[in-house]
Design a protein around this motif. Structure first.
Motif, PDB file in Angstrom:
ATOM      1  N   LEU A 142       0.684  -1.223  -0.038  1.00 23.75           N
ATOM      2  CA  LEU A 142      -0.143   0.006   0.077  1.00 23.75           C
ATOM      3  C   LEU A 142       0.987   1.206  -0.083  1.00 23.75           C
ATOM      4  CD1 LEU A 142      -3.014  -0.739   2.424  1.00 23.75           C
ATOM      5  CD2 LEU A 142      -3.162  -0.176   0.006  1.00 23.75           C
ATOM      6  N   VAL A 143       1.764   1.330   0.796  1.00 24.42           N
ATOM      7  CA  VAL A 143       2.806   2.484   0.986  1.00 24.42           C
ATOM      8  C   VAL A 143       3.450   2.667  -0.441  1.00 24.42           C
ATOM      9  CG1 VAL A 143       5.062   3.472   1.957  1.00 24.42           C
ATOM     10  CG2 VAL A 143       3.314   2.198   3.411  1.00 24.42           C
ATOM     11  N   LEU A 144       3.965   1.505  -1.190  1.00 22.98           N
ATOM     12  CA  LEU A 144       4.414   1.691  -2.265  1.00 22.98           C
ATOM     13  C   LEU A 144       3.662   2.127  -3.632  1.00 22.98           C
ATOM     14  CD1 LEU A 144       6.951  -1.811  -2.497  1.00 22.98           C
ATOM     15  CD2 LEU A 144       7.645   0.707  -2.007  1.00 22.98           C
ATOM     16  N   GLY A 145       2.336   1.729  -3.280  1.00 25.93           N
ATOM     17  CA  GLY A 145       1.358   2.067  -4.281  1.00 25.93           C
ATOM     18  C   GLY A 145       0.992   3.604  -4.007  1.00 25.93           C
ATOM     19  N   ALA A 146       1.030   3.948  -2.983  1.00 27.93           N
ATOM     20  CA  ALA A 146       0.805   5.249  -2.727  1.00 27.93           C
ATOM     21  C   ALA A 146       1.490   6.476  -3.158  1.00 27.93           C
ATOM     22  CB  ALA A 146       0.432   5.543  -1.161  1.00 27.93           C
ATOM     23  N   ARG A 147       2.898   5.980  -3.271  1.00 26.63           N
ATOM     24  CA  ARG A 147       3.836   6.847  -3.591  1.00 26.63           C
ATOM     25  C   ARG A 147       4.483   6.766  -5.096  1.00 26.63           C
ATOM     26  NH1 ARG A 147       9.371   6.946  -1.163  1.00 26.63           N
ATOM     27  NH2 ARG A 147       9.481   8.749  -1.994  1.00 26.63           N
ATOM     28  N   GLY A 148       3.290   5.843  -5.634  1.00 29.36           N
ATOM     29  CA  GLY A 148       3.436   5.837  -7.215  1.00 29.36           C
ATOM     30  C   GLY A 148       4.400   4.939  -7.914  1.00 29.36           C
ATOM     31  N   PHE A 149       4.850   4.097  -6.942  1.00 25.84           N
ATOM     32  CA  PHE A 149       5.662   3.283  -7.570  1.00 25.84           C
ATOM     33  C   PHE A 149       5.307   2.256  -8.466  1.00 25.84           C
ATOM     34  CE2 PHE A 149       8.609   4.296  -3.844  1.00 25.84           C
ATOM     35  CZ  PHE A 149       9.314   5.312  -4.575  1.00 25.84           C
ATOM     36  N   ASP A 150       5.653   1.596  -9.542  1.00 24.58           N
ATOM     37  CA  ASP A 150       5.346   0.707 -10.281  1.00 24.58           C
ATOM     38  C   ASP A 150       6.736  -0.456 -10.078  1.00 24.58           C
ATOM     39  OD1 ASP A 150       4.499  -0.790 -12.263  1.00 24.58           O
ATOM     40  OD2 ASP A 150       5.565  -0.351 -13.887  1.00 24.58           O
ATOM     41  N   ILE A 151       5.767  -1.498  -9.260  1.00 27.05           N
ATOM     42  CA  ILE A 151       6.574  -2.769  -8.734  1.00 27.05           C
ATOM     43  C   ILE A 151       6.565  -3.910  -9.631  1.00 27.05           C
ATOM     44  CG2 ILE A 151       6.712  -4.260  -6.972  1.00 27.05           C
ATOM     45  CD1 ILE A 151       4.570  -2.378  -5.422  1.00 27.05           C
ATOM     46  N   PRO A 152       7.644  -4.165 -10.255  1.00 29.14           N
ATOM     47  CA  PRO A 152       7.940  -5.363 -11.217  1.00 29.14           C
ATOM     48  C   PRO A 152       7.427  -6.552 -10.592  1.00 29.14           C
ATOM     49  CG  PRO A 152       9.790  -3.966 -11.009  1.00 29.14           C
ATOM     50  CD  PRO A 152       8.858  -3.386  -9.877  1.00 29.14           C
ATOM     51  N   ASP A 153       7.142  -7.502 -11.376  1.00 25.40           N
ATOM     52  CA  ASP A 153       6.535  -8.811 -10.805  1.00 25.40           C
ATOM     53  C   ASP A 153       7.502  -9.349 -10.053  1.00 25.40           C
ATOM     54  OD1 ASP A 153       4.002  -8.228 -12.059  1.00 25.40           O
ATOM     55  OD2 ASP A 153       4.568  -9.729 -14.039  1.00 25.40           O
ATOM     56  N   ASP A 154       8.704  -9.505 -10.223  1.00 23.95           N
ATOM     57  CA  ASP A 154       9.717 -10.272  -9.586  1.00 23.95           C
ATOM     58  C   ASP A 154      10.021  -9.702  -7.967  1.00 23.95           C
ATOM     59  OD1 ASP A 154      10.850  -8.040 -10.529  1.00 23.95           O
ATOM     60  OD2 ASP A 154      12.870  -8.864 -10.563  1.00 23.95           O
ATOM     61  N   MET A 155       9.927  -8.186  -7.907  1.00 21.91           N
ATOM     62  CA  MET A 155       9.914  -7.670  -6.641  1.00 21.91           C
ATOM     63  C   MET A 155       8.677  -8.021  -6.075  1.00 21.91           C
ATOM     64  SD  MET A 155      12.106  -4.179  -7.486  1.00 21.91           S
ATOM     65  CE  MET A 155      13.729  -4.123  -8.187  1.00 21.91           C
ATOM     66  N   ARG A 156       7.341  -7.796  -6.522  1.00 19.04           N
ATOM     67  CA  ARG A 156       6.255  -7.916  -5.815  1.00 19.04           C
ATOM     68  C   ARG A 156       6.074  -9.311  -5.260  1.00 19.04           C
ATOM     69  NH1 ARG A 156       1.299  -5.536  -6.038  1.00 19.04           N
ATOM     70  NH2 ARG A 156       2.065  -4.174  -7.725  1.00 19.04           N
ATOM     71  N   THR A 157       6.616 -10.419  -6.067  1.00 19.24           N
ATOM     72  CA  THR A 157       6.623 -11.969  -5.670  1.00 19.24           C
ATOM     73  C   THR A 157       7.455 -12.035  -4.694  1.00 19.24           C
ATOM     74  OG1 THR A 157       6.234 -12.717  -7.788  1.00 19.24           O
ATOM     75  CG2 THR A 157       7.283 -14.204  -6.198  1.00 19.24           C
ATOM     76  N   ARG A 158       8.825 -11.327  -4.598  1.00 18.52           N
ATOM     77  CA  ARG A 158       9.903 -11.300  -3.363  1.00 18.52           C
ATOM     78  C   ARG A 158       9.066 -10.653  -2.101  1.00 18.52           C
ATOM     79  NH1 ARG A 158      15.962  -8.890  -3.380  1.00 18.52           N
ATOM     80  NH2 ARG A 158      16.445  -9.590  -1.227  1.00 18.52           N
ATOM     81  N   ILE A 159       8.118  -9.579  -2.277  1.00 18.27           N
ATOM     82  CA  ILE A 159       7.800  -8.972  -0.993  1.00 18.27           C
ATOM     83  C   ILE A 159       6.607  -9.805  -0.436  1.00 18.27           C
ATOM     84  CG2 ILE A 159       6.395  -7.137  -0.225  1.00 18.27           C
ATOM     85  CD1 ILE A 159       7.884  -5.290  -2.247  1.00 18.27           C
ATOM     86  N   SER A 160       5.757 -10.409  -1.560  1.00 19.08           N
ATOM     87  CA  SER A 160       4.584 -11.067  -1.025  1.00 19.08           C
ATOM     88  C   SER A 160       4.666 -12.520  -0.504  1.00 19.08           C
ATOM     89  CB  SER A 160       3.616 -11.468  -2.486  1.00 19.08           C
ATOM     90  OG  SER A 160       3.323 -10.026  -2.881  1.00 19.08           O
ATOM     91  N   THR A 161       5.971 -13.084  -0.928  1.00 14.86           N
ATOM     92  CA  THR A 161       6.453 -14.496  -0.261  1.00 14.86           C
ATOM     93  C   THR A 161       7.248 -14.266   0.937  1.00 14.86           C
ATOM     94  OG1 THR A 161       8.395 -14.798  -1.845  1.00 14.86           O
ATOM     95  CG2 THR A 161       6.124 -15.524  -2.423  1.00 14.86           C
ATOM     96  N   CYS A 162       7.665 -13.118   1.613  1.00 17.73           N
ATOM     97  CA  CYS A 162       8.447 -13.302   2.432  1.00 17.73           C
ATOM     98  C   CYS A 162       7.745 -13.316   3.913  1.00 17.73           C
ATOM     99  CB  CYS A 162       9.100 -11.476   2.516  1.00 17.73           C
ATOM    100  SG  CYS A 162      10.063 -11.202   3.852  1.00 17.73           S
ATOM    101  N   ALA A 163       8.058 -14.235   4.714  1.00 18.70           N
ATOM    102  CA  ALA A 163       7.357 -14.270   5.812  1.00 18.70           C
ATOM    103  C   ALA A 163       8.256 -13.807   7.195  1.00 18.70           C
ATOM    104  CB  ALA A 163       7.262 -15.996   6.059  1.00 18.70           C
ATOM    105  N   ASP A 164       9.293 -13.261   7.020  1.00 17.55           N
ATOM    106  CA  ASP A 164      10.243 -12.649   7.907  1.00 17.55           C
ATOM    107  C   ASP A 164       9.411 -11.216   8.273  1.00 17.55           C
ATOM    108  OD1 ASP A 164      12.067 -11.509   9.559  1.00 17.55           O
ATOM    109  OD2 ASP A 164      13.762 -12.201   8.545  1.00 17.55           O
ATOM    110  N   LEU A 165       8.777 -11.179   9.626  1.00 11.38           N
ATOM    111  CA  LEU A 165       8.285 -10.173   9.834  1.00 11.38           C
ATOM    112  C   LEU A 165       9.227  -8.774  10.004  1.00 11.38           C
ATOM    113  CD1 LEU A 165       5.769  -8.477  10.751  1.00 11.38           C
ATOM    114  CD2 LEU A 165       6.201  -9.294  13.047  1.00 11.38           C
ATOM    115  N   ALA A 166      10.458  -9.033  10.658  1.00 10.71           N
ATOM    116  CA  ALA A 166      11.523  -7.918  10.871  1.00 10.71           C
ATOM    117  C   ALA A 166      11.908  -7.588   9.284  1.00 10.71           C
ATOM    118  CB  ALA A 166      12.456  -8.537  11.537  1.00 10.71           C
ATOM    119  N   GLN A 167      12.142  -8.376   8.468  1.00 13.32           N
ATOM    120  CA  GLN A 167      12.619  -7.839   7.089  1.00 13.32           C
ATOM    121  C   GLN A 167      11.448  -7.113   6.597  1.00 13.32           C
ATOM    122  OE1 GLN A 167      15.581  -8.982   4.696  1.00 13.32           O
ATOM    123  NE2 GLN A 167      14.470  -7.002   4.736  1.00 13.32           N
ATOM    124  N   LEU A 168      10.169  -7.519   6.787  1.00 13.99           N
ATOM    125  CA  LEU A 168       9.168  -6.777   5.989  1.00 13.99           C
ATOM    126  C   LEU A 168       9.032  -5.370   6.688  1.00 13.99           C
ATOM    127  CD1 LEU A 168       6.422  -9.587   5.737  1.00 13.99           C
ATOM    128  CD2 LEU A 168       7.626  -8.439   3.732  1.00 13.99           C
TER     129      LEU A 168
END
Length: 286
Positions: free
Chosen positions: A235-261
């Protein structure tokens, strides 16, 4: 189980073992340590006293015996000491899940004092009904617990007990599983664990089930927090107007490390590009 419901010991003696006891609705738990005058203190599992506090009508010494380690003469000593203290008749009741143990303590006990032989009342497997009907288990939960203890190798007995727990709503229901589990042999405990882990109708009580239920609950909570962090980061990235590539979106979406997120979310506030989130110079590894 007996301390929570003292009347149960009276019912066992009267209804299952045929012992005549005074007719009184007054049954209380007595202090289980009593002095033998002038010897040392004696500690029994449980002492119940029938009648008013000022005038005891009858006393019951209750012991749960899983093996033959207790010297039977000690039971005679218990009874004599309590008789001296309360000045009323005393019955010794032993609950023995094992038939051999029950037979051992069912023999008359020679106390060593001339003329004094104790006959303990023993509740063994042969005296406990096999309860395989869930409705009977609901109606007689204490006997259903003892049925699991004595006959729990019969799967139908354990299943009836488990189904009954789903229907019971009285004040003692939360303790019934604990009682059955603690008094049962290891193989019966494993069967209880197996059945309870597949049940969704009542809470989890055994040490095994508590451990696994608690672990699963904690893992579920952690997963939920990570999913929420992923949602907020996108949501933050979208609000700032960033176009998120599919590979980066997948990397973010599959991350389960709360500290990393959380670290990525902090960067997302000031990042000049999506790539800055994963920039090694910011302390994160690609």
């Amino acid at each position: 189980m007996f301390s929570d419901r003292p009347q149960l010991a009276v019912e066992v003696l009267r209804d299952l073992l045929g012992v005549e006891l005074p007719a009184t609705p007054l049954v209380r738990v007595e202090k289980s340590t009593f002095n033998t005058r002038p010897s040392d203190d004696i500690n029994s599992d449980l002492i119940l006293v029938l009648g008013p506090p000022q005038t005891a009508a009858h006393a019951i010494i209750l012991e749960v015996q899983q093996d033959k380690t207790k010297d039977p003469r000690q039971l005679a000593r218990y009874a004599a000491a309590l008789w001296l203290m309360l000045r009323c008749d005393v019955t010794v009741l032993l609950v023995c899940p094992d038939r051999g143990v029950a037979d051992h303590y069912a023999q008359p006990i020679d106390s060593g004092l001339s003329g004094y032989r104790l006959q303990a009342q023993v509740l063994g497997p042969d005296d406990i009904p096999v309860i395989t009907d869930p409705q009977e288990a609901v109606a007689r939960p204490a006997l259903a617990i003892m049925a699991v203890m004595a006959h729990g190798r019969d799967r139908k007995v354990v299943e009836a007990f488990a189904m009954a727990l789903g229907e019971l709503r009285d004040e003692h229901a939360a303790k019934y599983y604990e009682y059955a589990y603690s008094m049962s042999a290891p193989d019966v405990r494993r069967l209880l664990e197996e059945i309870i882990m597949t049940s969704t109708t009542w809470p989890v009580y055994s040490p095994f089930a508590r451990e696994h239920y608690g672990r699963g609950q904690a893992e579920g909570e952690a997963k939920g927090k990570a999913e929420e962090a992923v949602r907020m980061l996108l949501l933050v990235l979208g609000a700032r107007g960033f176009d998120i590539p599919d590979d980066m979106r997948t990397r973010i979406s599959t991350c389960a490390d709360l500290a990393q997120l959380e670290s990525w979310a902090t960067r997302a506030v000031t990042a000049q590009s999506v790539e800055d989130l994963f920039d090694e110079t910011g302390g994160q590894h690609r």
